[in-house]
Design a protein around this motif. Structure first.
Motif, PDB file in Angstrom:
ATOM      1  N   MET A   1      49.573  47.755 -19.848  1.00 58.45           N
ATOM      2  CA  MET A   1      48.155  47.633 -19.515  1.00 58.45           C
ATOM      3  C   MET A   1      47.376  47.077 -20.712  1.00 58.45           C
ATOM      4  SD  MET A   1      45.538  50.665 -18.371  1.00 58.45           S
ATOM      5  CE  MET A   1      43.825  50.320 -17.956  1.00 58.45           C
ATOM      6  N   ALA A   2      47.704  47.579 -21.898  1.00 62.02           N
ATOM      7  CA  ALA A   2      46.989  47.126 -23.095  1.00 62.02           C
ATOM      8  C   ALA A   2      47.228  45.643 -23.363  1.00 62.02           C
ATOM      9  CB  ALA A   2      47.405  47.957 -24.304  1.00 62.02           C
ATOM     10  N   LYS A   3      48.419  45.160 -23.051  1.00 62.74           N
ATOM     11  CA  LYS A   3      48.728  43.749 -23.294  1.00 62.74           C
ATOM     12  C   LYS A   3      47.816  42.825 -22.486  1.00 62.74           C
ATOM     13  CE  LYS A   3      53.565  44.336 -24.679  1.00 62.74           C
ATOM     14  NZ  LYS A   3      54.987  44.080 -24.343  1.00 62.74           N
ATOM     15  N   GLN A   4      47.415  43.244 -21.301  1.00 63.48           N
ATOM     16  CA  GLN A   4      46.493  42.430 -20.510  1.00 63.48           C
ATOM     17  C   GLN A   4      45.151  42.275 -21.218  1.00 63.48           C
ATOM     18  OE1 GLN A   4      46.425  43.374 -16.174  1.00 63.48           O
ATOM     19  NE2 GLN A   4      47.798  45.040 -16.767  1.00 63.48           N
ATOM     20  N   VAL A   5      44.742  43.324 -21.918  1.00 62.96           N
ATOM     21  CA  VAL A   5      43.455  43.306 -22.608  1.00 62.96           C
ATOM     22  C   VAL A   5      43.540  42.494 -23.887  1.00 62.96           C
ATOM     23  CG1 VAL A   5      41.723  44.744 -23.757  1.00 62.96           C
ATOM     24  CG2 VAL A   5      42.757  45.505 -21.598  1.00 62.96           C
ATOM     25  N   VAL A   6      44.587  42.722 -24.688  1.00 62.20           N
ATOM     26  CA  VAL A   6      44.642  42.070 -25.998  1.00 62.20           C
ATOM     27  C   VAL A   6      44.800  40.560 -25.886  1.00 62.20           C
ATOM     28  CG1 VAL A   6      45.498  44.149 -27.117  1.00 62.20           C
ATOM     29  CG2 VAL A   6      47.144  42.436 -26.305  1.00 62.20           C
ATOM     30  N   THR A   7      45.476  40.077 -24.851  1.00 58.65           N
ATOM     31  CA  THR A   7      45.610  38.632 -24.706  1.00 58.65           C
ATOM     32  C   THR A   7      44.263  37.986 -24.430  1.00 58.65           C
ATOM     33  OG1 THR A   7      46.222  38.943 -22.377  1.00 58.65           O
ATOM     34  CG2 THR A   7      48.014  38.672 -23.958  1.00 58.65           C
ATOM     35  N   THR A   8      43.381  38.691 -23.718  1.00 56.46           N
ATOM     36  CA  THR A   8      42.033  38.184 -23.472  1.00 56.46           C
ATOM     37  C   THR A   8      41.237  38.102 -24.768  1.00 56.46           C
ATOM     38  OG1 THR A   8      42.073  39.147 -21.254  1.00 56.46           O
ATOM     39  CG2 THR A   8      39.930  38.540 -22.127  1.00 56.46           C
ATOM     40  N   LEU A   9      41.555  38.958 -25.724  1.00 60.20           N
ATOM     41  CA  LEU A   9      40.912  38.935 -27.038  1.00 60.20           C
ATOM     42  C   LEU A   9      41.578  37.943 -27.986  1.00 60.20           C
ATOM     43  CD1 LEU A   9      40.431  42.785 -27.447  1.00 60.20           C
ATOM     44  CD2 LEU A   9      38.621  41.090 -27.101  1.00 60.20           C
ATOM     45  N   ARG A  10      42.460  37.096 -27.467  1.00 62.87           N
ATOM     46  CA  ARG A  10      43.184  36.066 -28.231  1.00 62.87           C
ATOM     47  C   ARG A  10      44.132  36.667 -29.258  1.00 62.87           C
ATOM     48  NH1 ARG A  10      38.509  32.235 -30.319  1.00 62.87           N
ATOM     49  NH2 ARG A  10      37.588  34.279 -30.717  1.00 62.87           N
ATOM     50  N   MET A  11      44.622  37.878 -28.955  1.00 63.80           N
ATOM     51  CA  MET A  11      45.680  38.465 -29.764  1.00 63.80           C
ATOM     52  C   MET A  11      47.028  38.082 -29.144  1.00 63.80           C
ATOM     53  SD  MET A  11      43.877  42.196 -30.066  1.00 63.80           S
ATOM     54  CE  MET A  11      44.991  42.955 -31.234  1.00 63.80           C
ATOM     55  N   MET A  12      48.082  38.232 -29.928  1.00 62.55           N
ATOM     56  CA  MET A  12      49.424  37.907 -29.424  1.00 62.55           C
ATOM     57  C   MET A  12      50.308  39.146 -29.455  1.00 62.55           C
ATOM     58  SD  MET A  12      52.248  35.085 -30.654  1.00 62.55           S
ATOM     59  CE  MET A  12      51.387  33.733 -29.866  1.00 62.55           C
ATOM     60  N   PRO A  13      50.573  39.760 -28.301  1.00 67.53           N
ATOM     61  CA  PRO A  13      51.530  40.873 -28.284  1.00 67.53           C
ATOM     62  C   PRO A  13      52.940  40.353 -28.516  1.00 67.53           C
ATOM     63  CG  PRO A  13      50.787  40.359 -26.059  1.00 67.53           C
ATOM     64  CD  PRO A  13      49.998  39.484 -26.981  1.00 67.53           C
TER      65      PRO A  13
END
Length: 372
Positions: free
Chosen positions: A136-148
């Motif tokens: 679930m968190a990965k969906q959010v962080v990618t929107t913030l231009r982070m790279m899981p």
């Protein structure tokens, strides 16, 4: 561990649970202890941010996080913490098939500070070992231009936690170290997108322009910029007796104790700066400067608007000063909504201008080099 880039990295480990009786701190402690030796050998500093101690309220900023305009000190502290990091490890449990609300809230407080940085997850739980929280968190962080990253660590509580502590094993320890290796490699690869190792990331009006709060190691470069910028003021006012021309490096560094400074860089080069502080209900703005070859690009206007937005809630107006013969600067400030205010404490040969914080005009202003 080895790397082609030995420039130090800062990894922030975020403990994402705040509930009483939580296991998060114990798991964070295990992870940090496990990777400490490898981190030291690869020039990595590992810091910890416990969201229970960070204590962010439910998102309470009136402006959108992408604006970078923060009214509350708790947001500014969180911004500085996140901006200083090159990569993140999130230690998170799973609540009802998802991430803790406090973690989502911590993500939502900021925007630019997260961008172009990798993030890894150490999850824990029962049947799924917390993996649904990480997903679930990965969906959010990618929107913030982070790279899981791909490497993860998932702990099933019944197997890995005893008496409130992680029962380390060769398999778990190896997974933690592998996670750090991959995280550091991706962090170094993403550095060009972050403008080197500067944790900025408020985008400017022209491509490649970024803004962040100044640090002590910016001051030497800032001193050179300041002296260049105030030459025009010296000519306009027919005097070399100007504080920005008298100051030395020690003076500038000492000023950081009473002023907040912001630096603007264009592809790594320092091209503009400003400082401000609250004083008796006013937000004092000073040393607004733009490199002479960059004047006229809207940088000064953007920077002035940004620093006005940093004014704390208790201030009622913005105040600035410029030389009494700096007619161009005075005209530009007046078109930006500032009006002259003669007071007894106005320095000799200077003009004091003020602007109410409410109802600020939006007209563009171009600030050339040499503005106080």
């Amino acid at each position: 561990m080895s790397s082609n880039d030995s420039t130090p990295l800062r990894v922030l480990v975020i403990t994402a649970s705040t509930r009483p009786g939580r296991l998060g701190p114990a798991i964070t402690d295990w992870f940090v202890r496990t990777v400490r030796s490898d981190a030291a050998s690869d020039a990595i500093t590992v810091d910890v941010a416990d969201l229970a101690e960070v204590a962010l309220p439910l998102l309470d900023e009136p402006e959108h996080p992408a604006s970078g305009s923060y009214r509350h000190e708790h947001t500014r502290r969180w911004s500085r913490t996140v901006a200083a990091a090159d990569a993140f490890v999130v230690v998170t449990p799973e609540y009802n098939f998802g991430m803790p609300a406090v973690l989502k809230n911590a993500f939502d407080f900021l925007y630019h500070e997260w961008a172009w940085k990798p993030v890894a997850f150490v999850s824990y739980g029962n049947t799924s070992a917390g993996t649904r929280s990480a997903q679930m968190a990965k969906q959010v962080v990618t929107t913030l231009r982070m790279m899981p990253i791909g490497a993860t660590v998932a702990l099933r509580i019944a197997d890995s936690v005893h008496a409130g502590q992680v029962a380390g094993s060769a398999t778990l320890d190896d997974a933690a170290r592998a996670l750090l290796i991959e995280l550091s490699r991706v962090a170094r690869a993403l550095r060009p997108l972050r403008g080197g190792n500067d944790p900025t990331d408020v985008d400017g009006p022209i491509a490649g322009l970024t803004l962040r709060e100044a640090r002590p190691d910016d001051m030497a470069e800032l001193l050179v910029l300041q002296r260049c910028c105030w030459v025009q003021e010296a000519i306009a006012n027919d005097t070399l007796d100007l504080a920005p021309l008298r100051e030395n490096l020690a003076d500038l560094r000492a000023s950081m104790a009473t002023w907040r400074w912001w630096c603007v860089r264009h592809d790594g080069r320092l091209v503009a700066a400003v400082r401000a502080r609250a004083h008796q209900g006013a937000w004092l703005i000073g040393r607004l400067m733009v490199a002479p070859d960059q004047a006229g690009n809207g940088i000064g206007s953007w920077l002035l608007s940004y620093v006005e937005g940093q004014a704390p809630g208790e201030t009622t107006h913005c105040t600035l000063f410029t030389g009494h013969r700096s007619t161009r600067n005075i005209g530009l400030y007046e078109r930006a909504g500032y009006t002259r205010a003669a007071t007894d404490d106005t320095p000799p040969d200077s003009v004091r201008l003020t602007k109410p914080r409410s109802g600020q005009p939006t007209g563009a202003v171009h600030h050339d080099a040499g503005v106080v």
